[in-house]
Design an enzyme around this catalytic site. Structure first.
Site, PDB file in Angstrom:
ATOM      1  N   GLU A   1       0.827  -1.205   0.000  1.00  0.00           N
ATOM      2  CA  GLU A   1       0.000   0.000   0.000  1.00  0.00           C
ATOM      3  C   GLU A   1       0.867   1.264   0.000  1.00  0.00           C
ATOM      4  O   GLU A   1       0.434   2.322  -0.431  1.00  0.00           O
ATOM      5  CB  GLU A   1      -0.930  -0.013   1.228  1.00  0.00           C
ATOM      6  CG  GLU A   1      -2.316   0.499   0.910  1.00  0.00           C
ATOM      7  CD  GLU A   1      -3.327   0.245   2.028  1.00  0.00           C
ATOM      8  OE1 GLU A   1      -4.470  -0.083   1.705  1.00  0.00           O
ATOM      9  OE2 GLU A   1      -2.975   0.383   3.205  1.00  0.00           O
TER      10      GLU A   1
ATOM     11  N   HIS B   1       6.756 -26.862  -1.082  1.00  0.00           N
ATOM     12  CA  HIS B   1       6.074 -27.950  -1.791  1.00  0.00           C
ATOM     13  C   HIS B   1       4.974 -27.421  -2.698  1.00  0.00           C
ATOM     14  O   HIS B   1       4.133 -28.172  -3.159  1.00  0.00           O
ATOM     15  CB  HIS B   1       5.530 -28.958  -0.772  1.00  0.00           C
ATOM     16  CG  HIS B   1       6.630 -29.589   0.023  1.00  0.00           C
ATOM     17  ND1 HIS B   1       7.102 -30.866  -0.221  1.00  0.00           N
ATOM     18  CD2 HIS B   1       7.402 -29.101   1.023  1.00  0.00           C
ATOM     19  CE1 HIS B   1       8.094 -31.137   0.609  1.00  0.00           C
ATOM     20  NE2 HIS B   1       8.293 -30.089   1.370  1.00  0.00           N
TER      21      HIS B   1
ATOM     22  N   LYS C   1     -14.238   1.093  -3.818  1.00  0.00           N
ATOM     23  CA  LYS C   1     -15.281   1.554  -2.893  1.00  0.00           C
ATOM     24  C   LYS C   1     -16.322   2.370  -3.652  1.00  0.00           C
ATOM     25  O   LYS C   1     -17.523   2.209  -3.440  1.00  0.00           O
ATOM     26  CB  LYS C   1     -14.667   2.440  -1.799  1.00  0.00           C
ATOM     27  CG  LYS C   1     -13.792   1.708  -0.818  1.00  0.00           C
ATOM     28  CD  LYS C   1     -13.370   2.655   0.293  1.00  0.00           C
ATOM     29  CE  LYS C   1     -12.260   2.066   1.126  1.00  0.00           C
ATOM     30  NZ  LYS C   1     -11.608   3.042   1.983  1.00  0.00           N
TER      31      LYS C   1
HETATM   32  O1  PA5 Z   1      -3.228   1.567   5.839  1.00  0.00           O
HETATM   33  C1  PA5 Z   1      -4.328   2.066   5.714  1.00  0.00           C
HETATM   34  O2  PA5 Z   1      -4.501   3.291   5.880  1.00  0.00           O
HETATM   35  C2  PA5 Z   1      -5.548   1.240   5.376  1.00  0.00           C
HETATM   36  O3  PA5 Z   1      -5.218  -0.071   5.152  1.00  0.00           O
HETATM   37  C3  PA5 Z   1      -6.570   1.314   6.484  1.00  0.00           C
HETATM   38  O4  PA5 Z   1      -5.981   0.886   7.668  1.00  0.00           O
HETATM   39  C4  PA5 Z   1      -7.805   0.472   6.183  1.00  0.00           C
HETATM   40  O5  PA5 Z   1      -8.353   0.840   4.964  1.00  0.00           O
HETATM   41  C5  PA5 Z   1      -8.842   0.637   7.275  1.00  0.00           C
HETATM   42  O6  PA5 Z   1      -9.227   1.971   7.391  1.00  0.00           O
HETATM   43  P1  PA5 Z   1      -9.966   2.494   8.669  1.00  0.00           P
HETATM   44  O7  PA5 Z   1      -9.082   2.352   9.838  1.00  0.00           O
HETATM   45  O8  PA5 Z   1     -10.266   3.928   8.356  1.00  0.00           O
HETATM   46  O9  PA5 Z   1     -11.229   1.688   8.841  1.00  0.00           O
END
Ligand code: PA5
Length: 449
Positions: free
Chosen positions: A289, A310, A424
């Site tokens: 990410e 494996h 989303k």
């Molecule tokens: O690293 C990040 O920012 C994301 O992976 C969020 O943690 C994830 O989308 C969850 O978001 P939130 O904490 O707003 O529910």
């Protein structure tokens, strides 16, 4: 105390002489940009000196809330997704007995995770498992509006109130969310839940050392002081003034970027302990990410060895040569099992009699490293003295710092995730979420073409 050790020799041999040293000035600039807050995404650098800013009073407050949940719950469900659950799960699974589920030792509540998928069967089966349990919930969401988490929390809140009564539910539901905004904050304030704040300047995937990770870890019965102490020591070991070649995060960031520049586009995180499966998952999110942007970025993959030798072993040994491995090796297991002698030796394994299982595991690790290096796969090795809170704390900060430096070397904003919004938007349009009328119309027209 000894630190985790990085060994890049089996990766450096694939790079030209001085290829890593050539990164020194770029890494220094990346580190300075982090320290001075001049890099892209500088609003989200709260993780950088987070470990050393955690006070013992704050840890005591977390421990006392954890104690309330421990005293009043057989099961605690941690609702959260992405950065709001992977860190806690990684630490809890790494430190728990592998058969925690079946132990029913009553010493620690069972920790379940929800709100990280939209599987109807998963939620149904979890709710039915909980139906005769004294359970509590930690609702974790920074935005406070994430669909997966909000959906699970709505179900869990209702069930908890019905099963345990409003008053007890108020005691055993805790929120970890933004200080002011989002539905999770609104609900927590309205219901009077105990709540903890996720700092504005710490993004989800860098938040395991905030209450996002620390509260569930404390509820599971683990020592959050030790975890933070490990992270503090790694914060020192990777500080700006530490010489480049002595700074493990700097060297790791340089090495993986040097390999990427030579066409090694996939990094595979490897472990030899099943308990580290969620380290893989947490690490994939952290790097994936953070770096996968602007049509760039090393693809973070992961395997559990020897299990996956494996299955994926074949690909790694002989597939396309675009990969490198980073192996997390635990030096000393927490238990000892010796191979017994068998007079009949029907399985032919007497050559192992008297040896520890871990010795076999270590020879599998060494044999695999040699084979993969021979097969053209550069190998980085992170050696961890023992799997405990302190060294997991070190690993957390080691990888976070390396990720921050690495993202800067790559020239991306390592601290946002704009690409996560696309699915989303479509999902909300398809579900006719209020406010998405225009998108709904457009997506339906596209699907009906
Ligand atoms: O690293 C990040 O920012 C994301 O992976 C969020 O943690 C994830 O989308 C969850 O978001 P939130 O904490 O707003 O529910």
């Amino acid at each position: 105390m000894k630190n985790i050790q990085l060994d890049i020799t089996k990766a450096a041999q694939f790079l030209g002489t001085d290829a890593i040293a050539a990164y020194e000035s770029k890494v220094k600039a990346a580190q300075e940009a982090l320290e001075n807050g001049t890099c892209p995404g500088s609003d989200f650098l709260g993780w950088l000196h987070l470990p050393s800013s955690i006070t013992s009073e704050f840890l005591a407050e977390l421990n006392s809330t954890a104690q309330i949940l421990r005293e009043n719950c057989e099961v605690v469900v941690v609702a959260g997704i992405g950065g709001s659950y992977l860190g806690a799960r990684m630490v809890i699974e790494a430190l728990s007995n592998s058969f925690q589920w079946l132990l029913n030792d009553k010493k620690n509540p069972v920790i379940l995770f929800a709100g990280n998928n939209i599987g109807e069967d998963y939620l149904s089966e979890m709710c039915s498992y909980l139906s005769d349990k004294k359970f509590g919930v930690i609702n974790i969401s920074k935005s406070g509006t994430t669909t997966e988490t909000a959906l699970a929390f709505r179900l869990l809140k209702k069930q908890c109130e019905e099963q345990r009564g409003k008053e007890m539910a108020r005691k055993v539901i805790v929120a970890v969310t933004d200080a002011r905004k989002g539905a999770a904050r609104t609900t927590a304030d309205k219901e009077g839940y105990k709540s903890f704040v996720i700092p504005d300047n710490v993004g989800g995937r860098f938040s395991v050392l905030t209450p996002v990770g620390l509260l569930p870890i404390a509820v599971a019965g683990f020592d959050i002081e030790k975890l933070v102490a490990g992270a503090v020591d790694m914060e020192k070991a990777t500080a700006l003034q530490v010489p480049f070649m002595e700074n493990p995060s700097a060297v790791y960031a340089a090495c993986r970027n040097a390999l990427y520049a030579q066409g090694k586009k996939i990094e595979i995180l490897v472990n030899y302990q099943p308990k580290l499966h969620y380290l893989n998952e947490w690490w994939k999110q952290l790097f994936g990410e953070s770096e996968g942007k602007d049509h760039k970025g090393i693809f973070p993959a992961a395997v559990d060895f020897t299990t996956d030798l494996h299955s994926m072993g074949q690909w790694i040994q002989e597939g396309e040569r675009t990969i490198f491995e980073t192996v997390v090796s635990i030096e000393k297991p927490n238990h000892e099992v010796l191979f017994p002698t068998d007079e009949e030796n029907l399985d032919g394994l007497n050559f192992l009699a008297g040896k520890r299982v871990d010795e076999v595991n270590k020879m599998a690790e060494l044999g695999t490293q040699l084979a993969h290096v021979d097969g053209g796969v550069p190998n980085i090795r992170l050696s961890v003295p023992v799997l405990d809170e302190y060294y997991i704390g070190q690993m957390i900060y080691f990888f976070e710092k390396a990720c921050g430096i690495s993202g800067n070397l790559l020239g991306v904003n390592a601290f946002n995730q704009p690409g996560v919004e696309a699915y989303k938007k479509n999902m909300f349009a398809l579900l006719n979420k209020p406010g998405y009328e225009k998108e709904s119309e457009a997506i339906r027209a596209r699907l009906n073409k």
